[in-house]
Design a protein around this motif. Structure first.
Motif, PDB file in Angstrom:
ATOM      1  N   LYS A  57     -23.189 -44.411  50.714  1.00 56.86           N
ATOM      2  CA  LYS A  57     -24.142 -43.315  50.314  1.00 56.86           C
ATOM      3  C   LYS A  57     -23.970 -42.165  50.644  1.00 56.86           C
ATOM      4  CE  LYS A  57     -27.597 -47.099  49.957  1.00 56.86           C
ATOM      5  NZ  LYS A  57     -27.537 -47.188  48.475  1.00 56.86           N
ATOM      6  N   ARG A  58     -24.089 -40.979  49.499  1.00 56.81           N
ATOM      7  CA  ARG A  58     -24.049 -39.777  49.768  1.00 56.81           C
ATOM      8  C   ARG A  58     -25.061 -39.050  50.574  1.00 56.81           C
ATOM      9  NH1 ARG A  58     -20.146 -37.159  46.668  1.00 56.81           N
ATOM     10  NH2 ARG A  58     -19.077 -38.445  45.326  1.00 56.81           N
ATOM     11  N   GLU A  59     -24.773 -38.156  51.470  1.00 61.04           N
ATOM     12  CA  GLU A  59     -25.895 -37.659  52.043  1.00 61.04           C
ATOM     13  C   GLU A  59     -26.600 -36.436  50.967  1.00 61.04           C
ATOM     14  OE1 GLU A  59     -26.950 -37.840  54.962  1.00 61.04           O
ATOM     15  OE2 GLU A  59     -25.386 -39.820  55.285  1.00 61.04           O
ATOM     16  N   PRO A  60     -27.781 -35.929  51.285  1.00 65.40           N
ATOM     17  CA  PRO A  60     -28.329 -34.910  50.379  1.00 65.40           C
ATOM     18  C   PRO A  60     -27.433 -33.936  49.932  1.00 65.40           C
ATOM     19  CG  PRO A  60     -29.804 -35.696  52.006  1.00 65.40           C
ATOM     20  CD  PRO A  60     -28.527 -36.287  52.538  1.00 65.40           C
ATOM     21  N   ASP A  61     -26.687 -33.198  50.836  1.00 63.20           N
ATOM     22  CA  ASP A  61     -26.108 -32.176  50.608  1.00 63.20           C
ATOM     23  C   ASP A  61     -24.647 -32.290  49.683  1.00 63.20           C
ATOM     24  OD1 ASP A  61     -24.648 -33.166  52.637  1.00 63.20           O
ATOM     25  OD2 ASP A  61     -24.498 -31.454  53.731  1.00 63.20           O
ATOM     26  N   GLU A  62     -24.293 -33.737  49.628  1.00 58.28           N
ATOM     27  CA  GLU A  62     -23.446 -34.256  48.913  1.00 58.28           C
ATOM     28  C   GLU A  62     -23.483 -34.598  47.607  1.00 58.28           C
ATOM     29  OE1 GLU A  62     -20.295 -36.208  52.252  1.00 58.28           O
ATOM     30  OE2 GLU A  62     -22.230 -37.294  51.613  1.00 58.28           O
ATOM     31  N   ARG A  63     -24.665 -34.666  47.146  1.00 58.44           N
ATOM     32  CA  ARG A  63     -25.311 -35.128  45.887  1.00 58.44           C
ATOM     33  C   ARG A  63     -24.446 -34.566  44.635  1.00 58.44           C
ATOM     34  NH1 ARG A  63     -31.534 -35.169  45.173  1.00 58.44           N
ATOM     35  NH2 ARG A  63     -30.849 -35.903  43.076  1.00 58.44           N
ATOM     36  N   ILE A  64     -23.933 -35.212  43.786  1.00 56.04           N
ATOM     37  CA  ILE A  64     -23.365 -34.966  42.571  1.00 56.04           C
ATOM     38  C   ILE A  64     -24.157 -35.374  41.200  1.00 56.04           C
ATOM     39  CG2 ILE A  64     -21.094 -34.720  43.659  1.00 56.04           C
ATOM     40  CD1 ILE A  64     -20.823 -37.800  42.273  1.00 56.04           C
ATOM     41  N   ASP A  65     -25.359 -35.921  41.226  1.00 47.49           N
ATOM     42  CA  ASP A  65     -26.048 -36.231  40.117  1.00 47.49           C
ATOM     43  C   ASP A  65     -27.278 -35.062  39.799  1.00 47.49           C
ATOM     44  OD1 ASP A  65     -27.509 -36.621  42.681  1.00 47.49           O
ATOM     45  OD2 ASP A  65     -29.458 -37.079  41.224  1.00 47.49           O
ATOM     46  N   LEU A  66     -27.178 -33.857  40.363  1.00 42.74           N
ATOM     47  CA  LEU A  66     -27.900 -32.910  40.015  1.00 42.74           C
ATOM     48  C   LEU A  66     -27.212 -31.497  40.293  1.00 42.74           C
ATOM     49  CD1 LEU A  66     -31.786 -32.366  40.318  1.00 42.74           C
ATOM     50  CD2 LEU A  66     -30.236 -30.749  41.273  1.00 42.74           C
ATOM     51  N   CYS A  67     -27.215 -30.536  39.180  1.00 45.35           N
ATOM     52  CA  CYS A  67     -26.512 -29.607  39.448  1.00 45.35           C
ATOM     53  C   CYS A  67     -27.015 -28.239  38.593  1.00 45.35           C
ATOM     54  CB  CYS A  67     -24.955 -29.571  38.718  1.00 45.35           C
ATOM     55  SG  CYS A  67     -23.831 -30.327  40.040  1.00 45.35           S
ATOM     56  N   TRP A  68     -26.590 -27.129  38.956  1.00 50.12           N
ATOM     57  CA  TRP A  68     -27.061 -25.886  38.432  1.00 50.12           C
ATOM     58  C   TRP A  68     -25.895 -25.360  37.590  1.00 50.12           C
ATOM     59  CZ3 TRP A  68     -29.103 -27.616  42.842  1.00 50.12           C
ATOM     60  CH2 TRP A  68     -30.633 -27.511  42.931  1.00 50.12           C
ATOM     61  N   ASN A  69     -26.256 -24.702  36.474  1.00 43.94           N
ATOM     62  CA  ASN A  69     -25.272 -24.165  35.726  1.00 43.94           C
ATOM     63  C   ASN A  69     -25.654 -22.658  35.278  1.00 43.94           C
ATOM     64  OD1 ASN A  69     -22.838 -23.356  34.148  1.00 43.94           O
ATOM     65  ND2 ASN A  69     -22.849 -25.503  33.166  1.00 43.94           N
ATOM     66  N   THR A  70     -25.000 -21.801  34.973  1.00 45.83           N
ATOM     67  CA  THR A  70     -25.513 -20.432  34.491  1.00 45.83           C
ATOM     68  C   THR A  70     -24.741 -19.664  33.487  1.00 45.83           C
ATOM     69  OG1 THR A  70     -25.687 -18.398  35.596  1.00 45.83           O
ATOM     70  CG2 THR A  70     -23.584 -19.416  35.868  1.00 45.83           C
ATOM     71  N   ASN A  71     -25.593 -18.645  32.858  1.00 47.34           N
ATOM     72  CA  ASN A  71     -24.788 -18.239  31.625  1.00 47.34           C
ATOM     73  C   ASN A  71     -25.149 -16.745  31.859  1.00 47.34           C
ATOM     74  OD1 ASN A  71     -23.646 -17.660  29.044  1.00 47.34           O
ATOM     75  ND2 ASN A  71     -25.803 -17.558  28.281  1.00 47.34           N
ATOM     76  N   LEU A  72     -24.265 -15.788  32.001  1.00 45.72           N
ATOM     77  CA  LEU A  72     -24.357 -14.247  32.114  1.00 45.72           C
ATOM     78  C   LEU A  72     -23.635 -13.682  30.791  1.00 45.72           C
ATOM     79  CD1 LEU A  72     -23.215 -14.006  35.869  1.00 45.72           C
ATOM     80  CD2 LEU A  72     -25.419 -14.440  34.859  1.00 45.72           C
ATOM     81  N   PHE A  73     -24.448 -13.947  29.808  1.00 46.77           N
ATOM     82  CA  PHE A  73     -23.821 -13.806  28.493  1.00 46.77           C
ATOM     83  C   PHE A  73     -23.936 -12.103  27.951  1.00 46.77           C
ATOM     84  CE2 PHE A  73     -21.645 -15.170  24.744  1.00 46.77           C
ATOM     85  CZ  PHE A  73     -22.343 -14.755  23.452  1.00 46.77           C
ATOM     86  N   PRO A  74     -22.660 -11.447  27.606  1.00 51.29           N
ATOM     87  CA  PRO A  74     -22.741 -10.253  27.309  1.00 51.29           C
ATOM     88  C   PRO A  74     -23.598  -9.826  25.849  1.00 51.29           C
ATOM     89  CG  PRO A  74     -20.792 -10.989  27.134  1.00 51.29           C
ATOM     90  CD  PRO A  74     -21.301 -12.052  27.429  1.00 51.29           C
ATOM     91  N   LYS A  75     -24.530 -10.447  25.723  1.00 51.80           N
ATOM     92  CA  LYS A  75     -25.150 -10.147  24.341  1.00 51.80           C
ATOM     93  C   LYS A  75     -25.767  -8.848  24.597  1.00 51.80           C
ATOM     94  CE  LYS A  75     -28.559 -12.232  21.125  1.00 51.80           C
ATOM     95  NZ  LYS A  75     -29.622 -13.153  20.997  1.00 51.80           N
ATOM     96  N   ILE A  76     -25.755  -8.034  23.521  1.00 55.36           N
ATOM     97  CA  ILE A  76     -26.461  -6.816  23.364  1.00 55.36           C
ATOM     98  C   ILE A  76     -27.699  -6.809  22.535  1.00 55.36           C
ATOM     99  CG2 ILE A  76     -26.189  -4.385  22.674  1.00 55.36           C
ATOM    100  CD1 ILE A  76     -23.177  -4.821  22.545  1.00 55.36           C
ATOM    101  N   ILE A  77     -28.689  -6.467  23.354  1.00 52.47           N
ATOM    102  CA  ILE A  77     -30.232  -6.709  22.818  1.00 52.47           C
ATOM    103  C   ILE A  77     -31.022  -5.026  22.961  1.00 52.47           C
ATOM    104  CG2 ILE A  77     -32.556  -7.832  22.956  1.00 52.47           C
ATOM    105  CD1 ILE A  77     -31.067 -10.081  24.556  1.00 52.47           C
ATOM    106  N   LEU A  78     -30.956  -4.750  21.897  1.00 53.84           N
ATOM    107  CA  LEU A  78     -31.684  -3.231  21.754  1.00 53.84           C
ATOM    108  C   LEU A  78     -33.112  -3.107  20.959  1.00 53.84           C
ATOM    109  CD1 LEU A  78     -28.301  -1.636  20.893  1.00 53.84           C
ATOM    110  CD2 LEU A  78     -29.469  -1.204  23.014  1.00 53.84           C
ATOM    111  N   GLN A  79     -33.740  -2.187  21.251  1.00 49.48           N
ATOM    112  CA  GLN A  79     -34.903  -1.992  20.284  1.00 49.48           C
ATOM    113  C   GLN A  79     -35.369  -0.596  20.618  1.00 49.48           C
ATOM    114  OE1 GLN A  79     -36.485  -4.565  18.221  1.00 49.48           O
ATOM    115  NE2 GLN A  79     -36.451  -2.578  17.259  1.00 49.48           N
ATOM    116  N   ASN A  80     -35.742   0.057  19.418  1.00 48.54           N
ATOM    117  CA  ASN A  80     -36.453   1.412  19.294  1.00 48.54           C
ATOM    118  C   ASN A  80     -37.925   1.338  19.464  1.00 48.54           C
ATOM    119  OD1 ASN A  80     -37.277   4.205  18.842  1.00 48.54           O
ATOM    120  ND2 ASN A  80     -35.948   4.470  17.165  1.00 48.54           N
ATOM    121  N   SER A  81     -38.849   1.598  20.223  1.00 48.67           N
ATOM    122  CA  SER A  81     -40.106   1.414  20.287  1.00 48.67           C
ATOM    123  C   SER A  81     -40.810   2.182  19.088  1.00 48.67           C
ATOM    124  CB  SER A  81     -40.739   1.585  21.632  1.00 48.67           C
ATOM    125  OG  SER A  81     -40.491   2.801  22.058  1.00 48.67           O
ATOM    126  N   ALA A  82     -40.180   3.383  19.028  1.00 49.45           N
ATOM    127  CA  ALA A  82     -40.654   4.221  18.163  1.00 49.45           C
ATOM    128  C   ALA A  82     -40.867   3.874  16.689  1.00 49.45           C
ATOM    129  CB  ALA A  82     -39.840   5.753  18.087  1.00 49.45           C
TER     130      ALA A  82
END
Length: 381
Positions: free
Chosen positions: A184-209
């Motif tokens: 059996k895997r130890e807690p720090d060896e688990r492969i059944d739960l992971c994190w993924n990430t997205n650092l997407f260079p989408k440009i989001i702008l707005q002029n509040s005026a």
């Protein structure tokens, strides 16, 4: 924007090179015609300031940009004070400190090849706080939006974000094969739960005026479509809001239009986009990019599966995952699992009597092939 300019310029160049309707082979020189790309934001309130230096590659190059290393970057105030950035990674330069927001500053960049660049004078702008960062569930999925209120000093806004989420593999396994045996895997060896990430260079702008009382209400930032793995269990997004001046806004608006229409024939060429970084020597090419300065505002929210349930998840990588039906006796485990792909997935019992194991593939059971099983430092359960 986290190396967003380099990415966008690369996309535009690639599109312009390969988007002709009729076959056309122009004479393209292999001469190094790279252009310096500078981007970043200088924080005034003690948070880390990050600047990225890179160079565009010739059109036929396989890589989009090269980091510019060993540069000397000095920030100077109108009263003569100086602060030196240090290179924390290849082409990444950082400084952490406080700056007087009533002063004007200029950035000096000296490359190792002797070329020198200087920014236009920069006046820091303090961003208002984020009024609301929230989400709406609708028929198309989940919309994440932001609301804020501008003022006379802060009317133009630029947002970027970081996404993190938990996902699970196609087959859940708590077993491992190691040193000729299944355990059996130890807690720090688990492969059944992971994190993924997205650092997407989408440009989001707005002029509040554009809005009554400079109030921006529910500006969409991110759309999570139905069946996305991002809402498998728990999702987090951190949004950073920066107030910028009109010149900076216009620069990013040009880039946004280029990235949205992928460099249409009437879009500005990358070499014409410009920015606020100029070559010191007359006749040298100016850099592409913009460096701004001020105090940003940020906020993070979490979305749980229960907040959007029912939420059916479809992950293409796991579409054909299953557990093999045959049972492998314990005395055959060392032979059956002694390869790089076949792994133990289930323990099989007949009442209290242990029969053996059922197997699956590593691609279907090991979520670390697509993410990490180490939670981000900020993560809250």
């Amino acid at each position: 924007m986290g190396k967003g300019i380099s990415y966008i310029v690369a996309v535009i160049l690639a599109f312009l090179w390969g988007s002709c309707r009729d076959p056309f082979e122009p004479e393209v020189t292999d001469q190094d015609i790279s252009i310096l790309v500078v981007e970043g934001f200088i924080e005034t309130n003690g948070e880390e300031s990050i600047l990225y230096l890179s160079k565009t590659n010739p059109i036929r190059s396989d890589t989009s940009a090269l980091p510019v290393t060993d540069a000397t970057i000095i920030l100077k105030s109108e009263t003569g004070e100086q602060w030196a950035f240090s290179e924390s990674d290849l082409g990444t330069y950082t400084y952490t400190g406080f700056f007087d927001t009533d002063k004007t500053y200029q950035l000096n960049i000296n490359l190792s090849n002797g070329k020198q660049y200087v920014s236009d004078p920069m006046k820091p702008i303090i961003s208002p706080e984020i009024n609301e960062l929230n989400f709406l569930r609708d028929e198309a999925g989940v919309e994440i939006f932001i609301s804020t209120k501008g003022n006379d000093e802060a009317q133009y806004f630029l947002w970027d974000y970081e996404e993190h989420w938990i996902f699970r593999p196609g087959v859940i396994s708590f077993l491992k094969f190691e040193d000729g045996a299944v355990s059996k895997r130890e807690p720090d060896e688990r492969i059944d739960l992971c994190w993924n990430t997205n650092l997407f260079p989408k440009i989001i702008l707005q002029n509040s005026a554009r809005f009554e009382d400079n109030t921006i209400i529910q500006r969409e930032l991110v759309r999570i479509p139905n069946q996305s793995e991002k809402l498998t269990q728990r999702y987090s997004i951190k949004v950073r809001q920066r107030a910028i001046d009109q010149a900076t806004y216009d620069f990013w608006e040009i880039l946004r239009k280029n990235s949205d229409d992928i460099g249409g024939i009437f879009s500005p060429l990358p070499s014409l986009i410009g920015g606020n970084i100029k070559a010191v020597t007359l006749g040298e090419d100016n850099a592409i990019g913009y460096v701004s300065m001020g105090q940003s505002a940020s906020q993070r929210i979490y979305i749980d599966y229960a907040d959007v349930a029912p939420w059916k998840v479809f992950i293409p990588e796991y579409e054909f995952c299953f557990v093999f039906g045959d049972t492998i006796p314990p005395n055959r485990a060392s032979t059956a699992f002694n390869n790089i792909d076949r792994v133990p997935a289930r323990e099989i019992f007949d009442g209290m009597f242990f029969l053996g194991y059922q197997a699956s593939t590593k691609q279907c059971t090991d979520c670390t092939l697509r993410g990490t099983n180490i939670a981000p430092d900020f993560w809250e359960d």
